[in-house]
Design an enzyme around this catalytic site. Sequence first.
Site: not given
Ligand SMILES: Cc1cc2nc3c(=O)[nH]c(=O)nc-3n(C[C@H](O)[C@H](O)[C@H](O)COP(=O)(O)OP(=O)(O)OC[C@H]3O[C@@H](n4cnc5c(N)ncnc54)[C@H](O)[C@@H]3O)c2cc1C
Length: 565
Positions: A138, A141-142, A360, A384, A386
Amino acid sequence: MSASVQTAPAPSDSVGVDAETLSLAIESLHDFVAKQLPDSRQLELDHEDVCPEDLVRAMCGEELGLQLLFIPEQYGGMGGGAVDVYRLCEQLARIDIGLATSVLATFLGSDPIFVGATAEQKAKWLTRIAEEGILFAYGATEPEAGSDLGALRTTATPMAEDGAVVGYRISGRKQWISNGGIADAYTILARTPGGPSWFVLERGAEGFTTAKPEDKHGIRLSNTAALYLDDVFVPVENLVGGVEGQGLVQAQQVFGYTRLMVAAFGLGGGWSALDRAIGYSTTRVQAGTPLSQKQGYVHKLIVPHLVRLEAGRAMIEETGARIDAGEGADGALNTEGAIAKYLATEAGNAAAEAAIQAHGGYGYTREFLVEKIKRDVRITTIYEGTSEIMEMTIARDRWQQHLKTSGRYYRDLALQLRGLHAAQPDVGAATAALAGEALAALLEACRVGRLTRNQHVLLRLGELVAYAEGAGSLAKRAAAAAEGTLHPKADTRFGPAELAAISRVFARDAALRVAEDGLRWVRGASTSDLSGLAPSLHLDEIHAAQAGLLADMDAIASAVYQAFR
Ligand SMILES: Cc1cc2nc3c(=O)[nH]c(=O)nc-3n(C[C@H](O)[C@H](O)[C@H](O)COP(=O)(O)OP(=O)(O)OC[C@H]3O[C@@H](n4cnc5c(N)ncnc54)[C@H](O)[C@@H]3O)c2cc1C
């Protein structure tokens, strides 16, 4: 619509597979894994950071056929419902959340097809998943677009021949894609002139490459890789649904369902760690008696975590049953899915952390596996959506409900719970009602003081909503257990009396949290006189409701350790 706990459907196993088929599927999964993935192999794969692609393919192919549970019967699958999928996902996660993620990725990858594809597209791709066991990934994410998918930069440029669009050229990069390096097909979200749209892309397309697997903190048995798309041609028939601009709506439509799956991962991971701690505590003797006989140990490291996990389960099971009853169309249960994910994954994460402490020094080593489970379950509060995005999603929706109903939303929930208490006085419903009433008062104070302009207040309200609704859901589940009306495919580890005690403990926590934390944040954000707020939170009643807490915790501990006597 009124508060969610009001509208649970009559339990039925007529949706999805029957209870016996589900049990058989779960049994086959455990037999398969006992042979193919003993703890020693798991530890080795985790250490070497290797995704066992052969196992993933065997699980999603002819050998085990897990994918069939996710695919509708008309496309060659078994047509499992949301409750079936939750039960299977919990068991998968009990084994290894990395492997569970690989299975989930095919499901997630085919989601845009489920919800948005044309009949021909569904027949083609869903049949291939069922019959050939092809793996999907899927690609949403970018690097610059995570929580905010609207910021995506990948583009799909239409290519026309004789004035008709024959295909698209896709360029961009996708980040953190589960199964990224091993999938046979990918759904890719890209910007078209008509807006974000999903495309199906097959492995091997010219210009499409994948990066080496990420070196991750946990779920090291799952392949996660970036995808590079350099002017990749996809034929027009691979535009999901055949119409541009539906991508973000389609991504939203399935959240209620897919978040339940990740919620079940949190539940399974948390229970897997906790069960290891429970077993260990019966054999580890300190100061002359096993740790399991030390109240301070059990009431800190075991009981509160199982209580939180079971609140998560109640929310998952209820939401799954409502989806199976047809209530989830067009994302109608997305908030309930978000609450379930938030409660179960935060509980799973905390339970795994406690399980390390419960072991422990041994917990801090690799051999006892709780250290690995802790690293694995951590992902469930990130992918899915955060936990912070869950808090925002939950708070925004319930804030709107509070406004639309002129403040009745949680007062109505409290009324229903008081009705439940009249019928089943032992399930903690009256205390859960106090949480609902306090929440209604807090939301109203926020409205009058315009306090949700503070994002922190909004997100904390999201947490409190989750606790209050979780308490309602758990009280209802305990009442159903007492009345013999639990869902036929429900987990039955705890009997009615035990579930009632679990529910009472969670309801006390929820009510206290809502009233005291809520008061703290509202007072912290407000500059007005809020002297009238504290009495409307019924703090005295909430404090009085804590009576009996330790006796209930003792009873839960006794139930948990009964199996070892
Ligand atoms: C092991 C792994 C597998 C994954 N598999 C998939 C996949 O199969 N397909 C896919 O498409 N994606 C996948 N992802 C991506 C995943 O869904 C994203 O990492 C996630 O949605 C968070 O996006 P980000 O990493 O860019 O973090 P960010 O969006 O940059 O968030 C960073 C922090 O800021 C907080 N934050 C973000 N926006 C806000 C806001 N508006 N207000 C307050 N706090 C905020 C977040 O809660 C987090 O704590 C995967 C990620 C990992 C690590």
